[in-house]
Design a protein around this motif. Structure first.
Motif, short mmCIF file in Angstrom:
data_model
loop_
_atom_site.label_atom_id
_atom_site.label_comp_id
_atom_site.label_asym_id
_atom_site.label_seq_id
_atom_site.Cartn_x
_atom_site.Cartn_y
_atom_site.Cartn_z
N PRO A 154 -82.37 -55.08 30.12
CA PRO A 154 -82.66 -55.33 28.69
C PRO A 154 -81.68 -54.61 27.77
O PRO A 154 -81.18 -55.18 26.79
CB PRO A 154 -84.08 -54.77 28.51
N LYS A 155 -81.39 -53.36 28.10
CA LYS A 155 -80.43 -52.61 27.29
C LYS A 155 -79.05 -53.26 27.38
O LYS A 155 -78.31 -53.31 26.39
CB LYS A 155 -80.36 -51.15 27.79
N SER A 156 -78.71 -53.78 28.57
CA SER A 156 -77.41 -54.42 28.74
C SER A 156 -77.27 -55.67 27.88
O SER A 156 -76.19 -56.00 27.42
CB SER A 156 -77.17 -54.77 30.21
N VAL A 157 -78.39 -56.38 27.65
CA VAL A 157 -78.35 -57.57 26.79
C VAL A 157 -77.91 -57.15 25.39
O VAL A 157 -77.02 -57.77 24.79
CB VAL A 157 -79.73 -58.26 26.74
N VAL A 158 -78.52 -56.07 24.89
CA VAL A 158 -78.17 -55.58 23.55
C VAL A 158 -76.70 -55.20 23.48
O VAL A 158 -75.94 -55.68 22.63
CB VAL A 158 -79.04 -54.37 23.17
N TRP A 159 -76.30 -54.36 24.44
CA TRP A 159 -74.94 -53.84 24.37
C TRP A 159 -73.86 -54.84 24.75
O TRP A 159 -72.75 -54.76 24.24
CB TRP A 159 -74.82 -52.54 25.18
#
Ligand SMILES: [Zn+2]
Length: 379
Positions: A154-159
């Motif tokens: 999920p964090k990778s989607v943002v970044w």
């Protein structure tokens, strides 16, 4: 250019291809994951991360395609690279867009708007997904290094989105930032000079990134390699395009060629064809062009119906060009009619021919000789 990419499908009716450098990405993600975790990398999570990047690069390109459509430009193909895409436009349709622009904006302003839309799409998606992740109560995680990791998707989607937005704004052509730079240059110089300047700045940036990556984060080296290969991709397309637009038919047409007469028998015609390097022949009566015929057509007719006259089997519907026509227009006529020869006429008199066979040869030669001349004038 095409041989370095493979077709994967269509987006909004546009062919999508993946550039071979894209496959550096899974290897690279796996390798960094492997180095980070001594207990071994998680292959499926790594693949998921690659998928996430691919999806948001595609979303970015969709932004460009749809924006281009608003300006009346038709995208022909999209080539996806690990961090960006290169959208190729249908030049023949583009000309029509120049004639009748839907929105009254200058060309360089249009370029800048077109370039900005991609990073804006990623920025919007990044903010949206950040809001969702925060809503799930994991917002605190977002600011912990490393930002892009297979272990936290999920964090990778943002970044991934934020990185894509920022990276594409680098002034390295053909990334969007580089396109903006080129548009800025093109206010005062012609298009190909502006592109060359943008490409050389881009190559310098790529070099710095590759070297900097060796001493710091290896992602930088990766970015450098991608910027470099993307710039080569565009440079070649540009050389090709400028040859198509700037070369007149009189520079490439064959002026020493054999013709046939409609009264020739097919056997005579074959006899002549054997003694010529040509695959295609204009058929001439007196000084009038009356048709075109190919070696293959003569052979086929001989096989199927035996001997006859050229008149009966020649192609009577054909396009003609004049000596000032551009190579690009001849190319379009050839492909539109699916023919392989265009007679060049002046005052209804045949003065030369352009065939697909000689076009391929002369284009490669011309691209080389222009490059030589350019290098000379620059040194
Ligand atoms: Zn873009």
């Amino acid at each position: 250019m095409r041989s370095w990419s493979i077709p994967v499908g269509r987006l909004f009716g546009v062919d999508v291809r993946i550039h071979l450098t894209f496959f550096l990405l899974p290897m690279f993600v796996f390798w960094t994951d492997y180095v980070a975790h001594q207990n071994g990398a998680n292959g499926s999570r790594d693949l998921a991360l690659v998928g996430i990047i691919l999806i948001f690069v595609s979303a970015h390109e969709c932004g460009h395609i749809l924006a281009a459509r608003r300006f009346g430009m038709v995208a022909k193909a999209v080539i996806l690279l690990p961090l960006t895409g290169v959208t190729l436009y249908d030049e023949s349709r583009l000309e029509k867009a120049h004639e009748k622009p839907r929105a009254p904006v200058l060309l360089w302003q249009r370029e800048i708007r077109l370039a900005l839309i991609g990073p804006l799409v990623n920025l919007a998606l990044g903010c949206l997904s950040a809001a969702v992740v925060s809503g799930m109560g994991r917002g605190g995680d977002l600011w912990k290094w490393p930002f892009l990791q297979a272990g936290n998707l999920p964090k990778s989607v943002v970044w991934a989105n934020l990185y894509l937005a920022v990276l594409n704004l680098m002034p390295a052509y053909p990334l969007d930032g580089g396109r903006i730079l080129r548009a800025y240059f093109s206010r005062t110089m012609d298009a190909s000079a502006a592109t060359r300047r943008a490409v050389s700045i881009s190559n310098a940036i790529a070099m710095v990134l590759m070297i900097a990556g060796l001493f710091s984060d290896s992602w930088l080296t990766m970015v450098g390699v991608i910027v470099f290969s993307a710039a080569q991709l565009e440079e070649r397309a540009l050389v090709f395009q400028s040859v198509l637009d700037n070369v007149r038919l009189e520079e490439v047409m064959l002026t020493d060629f054999a013709t046939l007469s409609p009264a020739d028998t097919l056997e005579d015609a074959l006899e002549k064809a054997v003694h010529s390097l040509q695959d295609d022949f204009p058929v001439v009566r007196g000084s009038d062009m009356v048709g075109v015929i190919s070696k293959q057509r003569i052979l086929d007719a001989l096989r199927a119906e035996g001997n006859g006259y050229v008149q009966a089997v020649m192609n009577k519907i054909f396009e003609v060009s004049v000596r000032q026509d551009s190579l690009g227009s001849a190319f379009r006529k050839l492909t539109a009619r699916n023919s392989s020869i265009i007679p060049v006429v002046e005052d209804q008199r045949l003065i030369g021919i352009v065939t697909l066979q000689n076009l391929m040869h002369s284009m490669a030669l011309l691209a080389e000789s222009r490059k030589l001349r350019r290098d000379e004038s620059e040194s």
